[in-house]
Structure formats: C-alpha cells, structure tokens
Design a protein around this motif. Structure first.
Motif, PDB file in Angstrom:
ATOM      1  N   ASP A 232       0.825  -1.204   0.000  1.00  0.00           N
ATOM      2  CA  ASP A 232       0.000   0.000   0.000  1.00  0.00           C
ATOM      3  C   ASP A 232       0.861   1.257   0.000  1.00  0.00           C
ATOM      4  O   ASP A 232       0.557   2.226  -0.692  1.00  0.00           O
ATOM      5  N   HIS A 233       1.948   1.248   0.773  1.00  0.00           N
ATOM      6  CA  HIS A 233       2.844   2.404   0.805  1.00  0.00           C
ATOM      7  C   HIS A 233       3.489   2.657  -0.555  1.00  0.00           C
ATOM      8  O   HIS A 233       3.774   3.804  -0.918  1.00  0.00           O
ATOM      9  N   LEU A 234       3.708   1.583  -1.314  1.00  0.00           N
ATOM     10  CA  LEU A 234       4.343   1.706  -2.628  1.00  0.00           C
ATOM     11  C   LEU A 234       3.329   1.911  -3.748  1.00  0.00           C
ATOM     12  O   LEU A 234       3.667   1.787  -4.918  1.00  0.00           O
ATOM     13  N   LYS A 235       2.070   2.218  -3.371  1.00  0.00           N
ATOM     14  CA  LYS A 235       0.996   2.491  -4.329  1.00  0.00           C
ATOM     15  C   LYS A 235       0.579   1.257  -5.127  1.00  0.00           C
ATOM     16  O   LYS A 235       0.044   1.358  -6.232  1.00  0.00           O
ATOM     17  N   VAL A 236       0.860   0.077  -4.582  1.00  0.00           N
ATOM     18  CA  VAL A 236       0.365  -1.165  -5.158  1.00  0.00           C
ATOM     19  C   VAL A 236      -0.758  -1.635  -4.244  1.00  0.00           C
ATOM     20  O   VAL A 236      -0.747  -1.393  -3.051  1.00  0.00           O
TER      21      VAL A 236
END
Length: 388
Positions: A232-236
């Motif tokens: 989630d932090h890596l926009k996945v």
C-alpha cells in the motif's frame, strides 16, 4: 467513549451479522448481499461512535486482505504464471468493455474529464474480495472456469498499478516527472513482489512452517499484513500483495495456513461487506439512482460477456461460462477507493459509486448462486437464436 459502549456497539453489529449469516444458510445463498443490506439497515437505525466506526473500517480492510490471501493459497506459482499468459487477451477485452462505459457515462453526466476517467475505473474493477468469497461459499475454487476469473482479477490489479499513480498525481497537480516516478515505483514494486513469490516461494514456505499451530498462525498473519502494508505504501494494491503471499506459500504450510486462517477470514470478510452498507448515505441515493442503475445494468452485461468469452476460450461449457460471467459482475472495495480520490473534484462521485457498487455486489452473487436454474435457460435461448 467508554469501553462498555465500544463493546456494545461492536457486539451489536457482529450479532446482526450472525443472524444474517444464519438466514443466508437457510436460504441456501451466499451471505454477501444480506451483509450489504444489513449494513444499510444498521446505518439507518444506529449511529456508531468514532471508535467502533474506526474498528469496523480497519476490520473491513483486513477482511479484503485475508480474502485475497486465502484465494492465493489455492494456486501454485506455475499455475498462476500459465494462467496469466493464457488470458492476456481476456484482460484486454475486460479493459475495453468495462472501462469505456464508466468514462462515457461520466462525459454524458457532464462530469469533468478527470472525474469521467475515475468513473471508468469504478466500472472497470471486479471486486476480488467478493469474487473470492462467492467462489469459496459456493464450492467453486476447483472449477474449470475459476482460473479465468482469477486471471481477470489479477490483470485488473496489474492495470491498477499503472492507473492509480497516474490519476493520483494528476489530481494533486503533479508534474510529468512526478507521474513518471510514481508509475515506475508502483510497477517496480509489483514486478519485484511477483518475481519473489514465483521464484523463492518455496524458501518462504520452509521459513514459516513450524509445528505449533499458534506460531504458524501468528507468522502467516503477521507476514500477510506486513506485505500488504508495504504494498500500500508503494501504491500497489494491499490486497494483491496479500494474494502474492498466498501464491508464494505451498505444500503443507499452505494447507495448514488455509485451515487456521479461515475463521479470521470469515469474521473480517463479514465486517468488510457490512462496511459498504454502513457507508451509504440514504439521503444521497435519489439523485444518483437512475445513472447508477443504468451503469449497473450495462456493466453487468459487459462483465458477463468478459467471463463468458474467457471461459469459452478454455473449452468450458455453458454453465461454467455463466458462472465465470456472473462471478465477475460485483464491484467493490477498489471502486469505492477510486471514487473517493475524486470527491473534491466531483462530490457526486461518492454516492454514485456507492449505489453502483451496492447494486452490482447484490446482483452478481445472486445470479452466481442460481446458475443451475438460469444457465440452462440461457443455453436454450442461445440454441433457439442460432437455429432461427
């Protein structure tokens, strides 16, 4: 809020879900539509405090993650690789048939162009959480059409790894360089996680496989949540991160993890579905009901066509094609997320997406449940049409 009030409100919600689950069992249907309706009813008659509301929100996110994790446990890395390779054309058809209606509807409703692009994302994405719950509840995880459903869901999440960073950057007025950086980070993160799951999954399985059921449960649950958080932090998608952990685990540890995690999955999955109903503001429904119904009808047909064609390519017969098509109809968590990104740009996106998601999330599981009655009818009509 006092601890006693917190327990009363959360306990009341869970008891309502228990009653709904029993009713679904008596009716012989998946409880998903009834969970959604229960959420609407609870939202109308009670006002949850901040603490219970936050608990249910977090529980809903955990539910989505655990649903995708347990779905990933059903497939080996080689099966997933072959499945994605074989269904690339289905993924392209899915994008063309299901993104386009939302984007066109946004333009017809005179929404800003970027809001229309967001509405296209809302209509494009099947809810992986609802689809996996339907497959599990109806005992279809091993069916011939299920790999097609899985491939569509995974390919959609791959597309989201491109779509979300671009849209987010445009919404905040990011430069072309910022869009490019976000896109590269998302794609690199997804590609690395996918490679590690396929190549080194057996190593991970050995590391977490301990004799103690308690230690194994804690290890697996902790690993799933950590990977989901990093994703989630890596926009996945956090859910696709959990799915890849499920793919990585194999053999004995996968079998044991599936049994240990099932009660937690069922609890948080129920919370996940009721959360949708709780979010819906009934006062906003009349203004968006007509476009939401129109979109639901059109995109139910386009998703059904996607699943039907994908299953037909693999030699599945009419009933399996019907099941694939209906399982793909529900939209869910990511559709709500995408609409939420554009609330400042276009406030009607939120209620429109909520009503649309609710309609498709009820329609899809109900149609999937009655495949024995409806698929033969559809087959007969198709035969008559060809004969005519």
């Amino acid at each position: 809020m006092s601890l006693g009030q917190l327990f009363l409100e959360i306990g009341g919600v869970i008891l309502a879900l228990a009653f709904v689950g029993r009713a679904a069992g008596r009716l012989g249907i998946t409880p998903i539509p009834l969970y959604l309706l229960a959420g609407i009813a609870l939202g109308a008659v009670m006002r949850l405090g901040d603490a219970p509301g936050e608990f249910i929100h977090v529980g809903a996110e955990i539910g989505a993650v655990l649903l995708l994790f347990t779905l990933g446990l059903e497939y080996t890395s080689q099966e997933l690789r072959d499945n994605l390779r074989a269904n690339r054309q289905v993924g392209l058809l899915d994008l063309a048939l299901n993104f386009t209606p939302g984007a066109l509807a946004g333009l017809l409703l005179d929404l800003p162009p970027l809001a229309a692009v967001l509405l296209g994302g809302v209509t494009y994405l099947t809810s992986s959480g609802i689809a996996s719950k339907v497959l599990s509840d109806l005992g279809r995880l091993g069916n011939r059409e299920t790999p097609v459903v899985l491939a569509v869901c995974v390919l959609e999440d791959v597309a989201m790894a491109v779509y979300l960073p671009v849209v987010a950057a445009l919404l905040i007025g990011g430069t072309l360089a910022a869009v490019g950086v976000n896109l590269l980070v998302a794609l690199a993160a997804f590609g690395l996680a996918f490679f590690l799951a396929l190549r080194y999954g057996h190593v991970l399985s050995r590391l977490v496989n301990v004799r103690s059921d308690e230690a194994l449960l804690l290890s697996v649950l902790g690993l799933v949540l950590v990977v989901a958080g990093v994703a989630d932090h890596l926009k996945v998608s956090a859910a696709i991160g959990a799915f890849l952990v499920g793919i990585a685990l194999s053999g004995e540890v996968a079998d044991r993890a599936r049994e240990l995690i099932r009660p937690l999955r069922d609890l948080f999955a129920a919370v996940f579905f009721v959360f949708f109903g709780l979010q819906l503001d009934l006062g906003s429904v009349p203004g968006v009901l007509l476009p939401a119904v129109g979109l639901a009808v059109v995109t139910a047909l386009t998703k059904f066509a996607t699943g039907w064609w994908g299953a037909a390519r693999t030699g599945v017969q009419t009933r399996g094609r019907y099941r694939a098509g209906t399982t793909l109809i529900p939209r869910g968590e990511f559709s709500i997320l995408i609409a939420g990104l554009g609330l400042d740009l276009e406030p009607t996106l939120g209620p429109l997406a909520a009503v649309y998601v609710l309609l498709t999330a009820i329609l899809g599981p109900l149609l999937a449940r009655f495949d024995g009655q409806l698929a033969p009818l559809l087959d007969r009509r198709l035969r008559e049409a060809r004969a005519g």
